[in-house]
Design a protein around this motif. Structure first.
Motif, PDB file in Angstrom:
ATOM      1  N   ARG A 124     -70.780 -22.687  -8.568  1.00 57.64           N
ATOM      2  CA  ARG A 124     -70.933 -22.050  -9.534  1.00 57.64           C
ATOM      3  C   ARG A 124     -69.655 -21.763 -10.323  1.00 57.64           C
ATOM      4  NH1 ARG A 124     -74.958 -18.505  -5.813  1.00 57.64           N
ATOM      5  NH2 ARG A 124     -76.932 -19.746  -6.252  1.00 57.64           N
ATOM      6  N   TRP A 125     -69.642 -22.012 -11.464  1.00 55.85           N
ATOM      7  CA  TRP A 125     -68.151 -21.726 -12.135  1.00 55.85           C
ATOM      8  C   TRP A 125     -67.834 -20.199 -12.254  1.00 55.85           C
ATOM      9  CZ3 TRP A 125     -64.159 -24.465 -12.605  1.00 55.85           C
ATOM     10  CH2 TRP A 125     -63.311 -24.506 -13.587  1.00 55.85           C
ATOM     11  N   VAL A 126     -67.385 -19.555 -11.128  1.00 56.72           N
ATOM     12  CA  VAL A 126     -66.927 -18.064 -10.965  1.00 56.72           C
ATOM     13  C   VAL A 126     -65.665 -18.283 -10.203  1.00 56.72           C
ATOM     14  CG1 VAL A 126     -69.388 -17.318 -11.340  1.00 56.72           C
ATOM     15  CG2 VAL A 126     -68.353 -17.956  -8.911  1.00 56.72           C
ATOM     16  N   PRO A 127     -65.104 -17.124 -10.429  1.00 55.35           N
ATOM     17  CA  PRO A 127     -63.791 -16.912  -9.621  1.00 55.35           C
ATOM     18  C   PRO A 127     -63.599 -17.266  -8.272  1.00 55.35           C
ATOM     19  CG  PRO A 127     -64.171 -15.072 -11.219  1.00 55.35           C
ATOM     20  CD  PRO A 127     -65.274 -15.665 -11.099  1.00 55.35           C
ATOM     21  N   THR A 128     -62.562 -17.661  -7.590  1.00 50.29           N
ATOM     22  CA  THR A 128     -62.430 -17.765  -6.366  1.00 50.29           C
ATOM     23  C   THR A 128     -62.832 -16.455  -5.462  1.00 50.29           C
ATOM     24  OG1 THR A 128     -60.163 -18.935  -6.810  1.00 50.29           O
ATOM     25  CG2 THR A 128     -60.528 -18.215  -4.559  1.00 50.29           C
ATOM     26  N   GLY A 129     -63.487 -16.891  -4.598  1.00 47.99           N
ATOM     27  CA  GLY A 129     -63.929 -15.501  -3.673  1.00 47.99           C
ATOM     28  C   GLY A 129     -65.085 -15.055  -4.039  1.00 47.99           C
ATOM     29  N   HIS A 130     -65.677 -15.188  -5.444  1.00 46.65           N
ATOM     30  CA  HIS A 130     -66.792 -14.336  -6.029  1.00 46.65           C
ATOM     31  C   HIS A 130     -67.894 -14.551  -4.869  1.00 46.65           C
ATOM     32  CE1 HIS A 130     -69.983 -13.394  -8.770  1.00 46.65           C
ATOM     33  NE2 HIS A 130     -69.278 -12.952  -9.581  1.00 46.65           N
ATOM     34  N   GLU A 131     -68.857 -13.742  -4.982  1.00 46.36           N
ATOM     35  CA  GLU A 131     -70.074 -13.707  -3.873  1.00 46.36           C
ATOM     36  C   GLU A 131     -71.012 -14.836  -4.232  1.00 46.36           C
ATOM     37  OE1 GLU A 131     -72.390 -10.045  -6.158  1.00 46.36           O
ATOM     38  OE2 GLU A 131     -71.712  -9.575  -4.174  1.00 46.36           O
ATOM     39  N   ASP A 132     -71.037 -15.204  -5.490  1.00 38.67           N
ATOM     40  CA  ASP A 132     -71.884 -16.274  -5.808  1.00 38.67           C
ATOM     41  C   ASP A 132     -71.316 -17.609  -5.442  1.00 38.67           C
ATOM     42  OD1 ASP A 132     -73.611 -14.454  -6.896  1.00 38.67           O
ATOM     43  OD2 ASP A 132     -73.070 -14.740  -9.120  1.00 38.67           O
ATOM     44  N   ARG A 133     -70.249 -17.731  -5.093  1.00 38.22           N
ATOM     45  CA  ARG A 133     -69.694 -18.982  -4.630  1.00 38.22           C
ATOM     46  C   ARG A 133     -70.268 -19.425  -3.299  1.00 38.22           C
ATOM     47  NH1 ARG A 133     -65.642 -21.874  -7.143  1.00 38.22           N
ATOM     48  NH2 ARG A 133     -65.088 -22.687  -5.311  1.00 38.22           N
ATOM     49  N   ASN A 134     -70.686 -20.725  -3.540  1.00 42.35           N
ATOM     50  CA  ASN A 134     -71.254 -21.279  -2.348  1.00 42.35           C
ATOM     51  C   ASN A 134     -70.219 -21.439  -1.029  1.00 42.35           C
ATOM     52  OD1 ASN A 134     -73.904 -21.723  -3.177  1.00 42.35           O
ATOM     53  ND2 ASN A 134     -73.437 -23.896  -4.320  1.00 42.35           N
ATOM     54  N   ASP A 135     -69.121 -21.787  -1.544  1.00 39.22           N
ATOM     55  CA  ASP A 135     -68.073 -21.924  -0.624  1.00 39.22           C
ATOM     56  C   ASP A 135     -67.731 -20.482   0.275  1.00 39.22           C
ATOM     57  OD1 ASP A 135     -66.505 -21.109  -2.744  1.00 39.22           O
ATOM     58  OD2 ASP A 135     -64.685 -21.829  -1.859  1.00 39.22           O
ATOM     59  N   ARG A 136     -67.800 -19.469  -0.499  1.00 39.45           N
ATOM     60  CA  ARG A 136     -67.368 -18.373   0.214  1.00 39.45           C
ATOM     61  C   ARG A 136     -68.528 -18.174   1.146  1.00 39.45           C
ATOM     62  NH1 ARG A 136     -67.140 -11.959  -2.313  1.00 39.45           N
ATOM     63  NH2 ARG A 136     -67.836 -10.976  -0.256  1.00 39.45           N
ATOM     64  N   GLN A 137     -70.105 -18.294   0.742  1.00 37.92           N
ATOM     65  CA  GLN A 137     -71.022 -18.234   1.730  1.00 37.92           C
ATOM     66  C   GLN A 137     -70.854 -19.149   2.991  1.00 37.92           C
ATOM     67  OE1 GLN A 137     -74.990 -20.088   0.544  1.00 37.92           O
ATOM     68  NE2 GLN A 137     -75.773 -18.065   0.469  1.00 37.92           N
ATOM     69  N   PRO A 152     -80.406 -23.815 -16.369  1.00 39.30           N
ATOM     70  CA  PRO A 152     -81.567 -22.863 -16.333  1.00 39.30           C
ATOM     71  C   PRO A 152     -81.782 -21.774 -15.456  1.00 39.30           C
ATOM     72  CG  PRO A 152     -82.134 -25.076 -15.467  1.00 39.30           C
ATOM     73  CD  PRO A 152     -80.804 -25.039 -16.038  1.00 39.30           C
ATOM     74  N   LYS A 153     -80.798 -21.809 -14.363  1.00 39.04           N
ATOM     75  CA  LYS A 153     -80.789 -20.799 -13.433  1.00 39.04           C
ATOM     76  C   LYS A 153     -79.394 -20.476 -13.330  1.00 39.04           C
ATOM     77  CE  LYS A 153     -80.945 -20.380  -8.395  1.00 39.04           C
ATOM     78  NZ  LYS A 153     -81.154 -21.115  -7.103  1.00 39.04           N
ATOM     79  N   PRO A 154     -79.037 -19.118 -13.622  1.00 40.54           N
ATOM     80  CA  PRO A 154     -77.598 -18.341 -13.765  1.00 40.54           C
ATOM     81  C   PRO A 154     -76.869 -18.580 -12.427  1.00 40.54           C
ATOM     82  CG  PRO A 154     -79.360 -16.601 -13.456  1.00 40.54           C
ATOM     83  CD  PRO A 154     -80.092 -17.962 -13.400  1.00 40.54           C
ATOM     84  N   PRO A 155     -75.439 -18.737 -12.700  1.00 41.67           N
ATOM     85  CA  PRO A 155     -74.865 -18.774 -14.164  1.00 41.67           C
ATOM     86  C   PRO A 155     -74.720 -19.920 -14.684  1.00 41.67           C
ATOM     87  CG  PRO A 155     -73.316 -19.165 -11.919  1.00 41.67           C
ATOM     88  CD  PRO A 155     -74.723 -18.907 -11.528  1.00 41.67           C
ATOM     89  N   PRO A 156     -74.682 -19.913 -15.904  1.00 38.40           N
ATOM     90  CA  PRO A 156     -75.026 -21.144 -16.560  1.00 38.40           C
ATOM     91  C   PRO A 156     -74.145 -22.289 -16.743  1.00 38.40           C
ATOM     92  CG  PRO A 156     -73.881 -19.390 -18.159  1.00 38.40           C
ATOM     93  CD  PRO A 156     -74.397 -18.752 -16.890  1.00 38.40           C
ATOM     94  N   GLU A 157     -72.866 -22.004 -16.093  1.00 37.54           N
ATOM     95  CA  GLU A 157     -71.760 -23.046 -16.081  1.00 37.54           C
ATOM     96  C   GLU A 157     -71.472 -23.628 -14.569  1.00 37.54           C
ATOM     97  OE1 GLU A 157     -68.943 -22.809 -19.723  1.00 37.54           O
ATOM     98  OE2 GLU A 157     -68.371 -21.602 -18.090  1.00 37.54           O
ATOM     99  N   ARG A 158     -71.615 -24.736 -14.154  1.00 34.75           N
ATOM    100  CA  ARG A 158     -71.602 -24.897 -12.656  1.00 34.75           C
ATOM    101  C   ARG A 158     -70.804 -26.491 -12.580  1.00 34.75           C
ATOM    102  NH1 ARG A 158     -76.588 -23.467  -9.639  1.00 34.75           N
ATOM    103  NH2 ARG A 158     -77.170 -21.456 -10.635  1.00 34.75           N
ATOM    104  N   LEU A 159     -70.609 -26.905 -11.481  1.00 36.20           N
ATOM    105  CA  LEU A 159     -70.193 -28.318 -11.108  1.00 36.20           C
ATOM    106  C   LEU A 159     -71.165 -28.873  -9.920  1.00 36.20           C
ATOM    107  CD1 LEU A 159     -66.246 -27.347 -10.642  1.00 36.20           C
ATOM    108  CD2 LEU A 159     -67.194 -28.695 -12.433  1.00 36.20           C
ATOM    109  N   SER A 160     -71.313 -30.302 -10.422  1.00 37.01           N
ATOM    110  CA  SER A 160     -72.266 -30.900  -9.140  1.00 37.01           C
ATOM    111  C   SER A 160     -71.827 -32.184  -9.020  1.00 37.01           C
ATOM    112  CB  SER A 160     -73.812 -30.636  -9.807  1.00 37.01           C
ATOM    113  OG  SER A 160     -74.688 -31.155  -9.033  1.00 37.01           O
TER     114      SER A 160
END
Length: 256
Positions: A77-90, A179-187
């Protein structure tokens, strides 16, 4: 080279997470007997985290030389480093932080506070993949790709009725208006995933049953993106009983 597709059903989510974790540890040990480095793609979501936590909690994980394992992600997900929504943090919190890995073994996608645009970040991750290109591919030939599956059949951030699942000319895409938030991502794109030796799809819950049934029945990948996913050697659907509701009994494997 064999190419098998199997569905393995487990009684519940906890059993599922533990079983996948045990197979992962065993497979990595086997691979490290034959090769210097193992490349693994991780997934987010509740089952992705549960599986990694089960690896962490298994005494067997201490037998693995994790310094020879590289970890990547299927999407971010295109969110800041360490954001709780990031897969890498999880993934870090569930397992990776406990392994004492060299920094060079972790390959997270760029974050929104990296100073790059979304398109630049896609190019940067493609370049990182290219540093480990193998066997004529502009990316690693992954040993194991873990994927979750959404109720709509999406994998990574490749969604139904969107162009992402059709992209074959580059390894990474920028996703907008998801279609699933957040709207901006990388894949990662489908060719990168399908070049992997093994694709392990881990899914649980009755809300996944319809998408799984359609995929196994031969639905279009544009309608149900998971239908277009297949590893070079083996594709395994690790599922719980609730997700198995629409899987024909003839497709359920009795053993791995």
């Amino acid at each position: 080279m064999t190419n098998e597709r199997r569905v393995l059903v487990h009684p519940d989510k906890d059993t599922l997470a533990g079983a996948v974790a045990a197979r992962f540890i065993t497979k990595v040990l086997d691979l490290l007997d034959d090769q210097d480095v193992v490349h693994v793609v991780l997934t987010g979501g509740s089952m992705g985290a549960a599986m990694l936590e089960a690896v962490r909690d298994s005494p067997a994980h201490k037998s693995v030389d994790w310094a020879r394992v590289h970890f990547w992600w299927g999407d971010e997900r295109w969110v800041p480093t360490g954001h709780e929504d990031r897969n890498d943090r999880q993934s870090r919190e569930a397992l990776l932080d406990s392994l004492g890995l060299p920094d060079g073994n972790l390959h997270p996608f760029p974050a929104s506070d990296s100073g790059m645009s979304l398109d630049e970040a896609a190019e940067a991750y493609a370049a990182e993949l290219g540093r480990f290109g193998a066997a004529g591919y502009p990316h690693p030939v992954f040993d194991i790709v873990f994927l979750g599956v959404g109720p709509d059949g999406h994998v990574a951030s490749l969604f139904p009725h969107r162009s992402g699942i059709q992209v074959v000319d580059r390894p990474v895409i920028a996703v907008r208006e998801s279609p699933k938030p957040p709207p901006e991502r990388l894949s990662l794109t489908r060719p990168v995933i399908n070049a992997a030796q093994r694709v392990w799809l881990v899914l649980a819950g009755a809300d996944k049953a319809s998408a799984l049934g359609l995929a196994l029945a031969g639905a279009s990948r544009d309608e149900v993106p998971v239908a277009g996913i297949k590893g070079r050697r083996r594709t395994v659907f690790f599922i719980d009983q609730d997700a198995a509701a629409e899987v024909p009994d003839s497709l359920i494997a009795r053993e791995y």
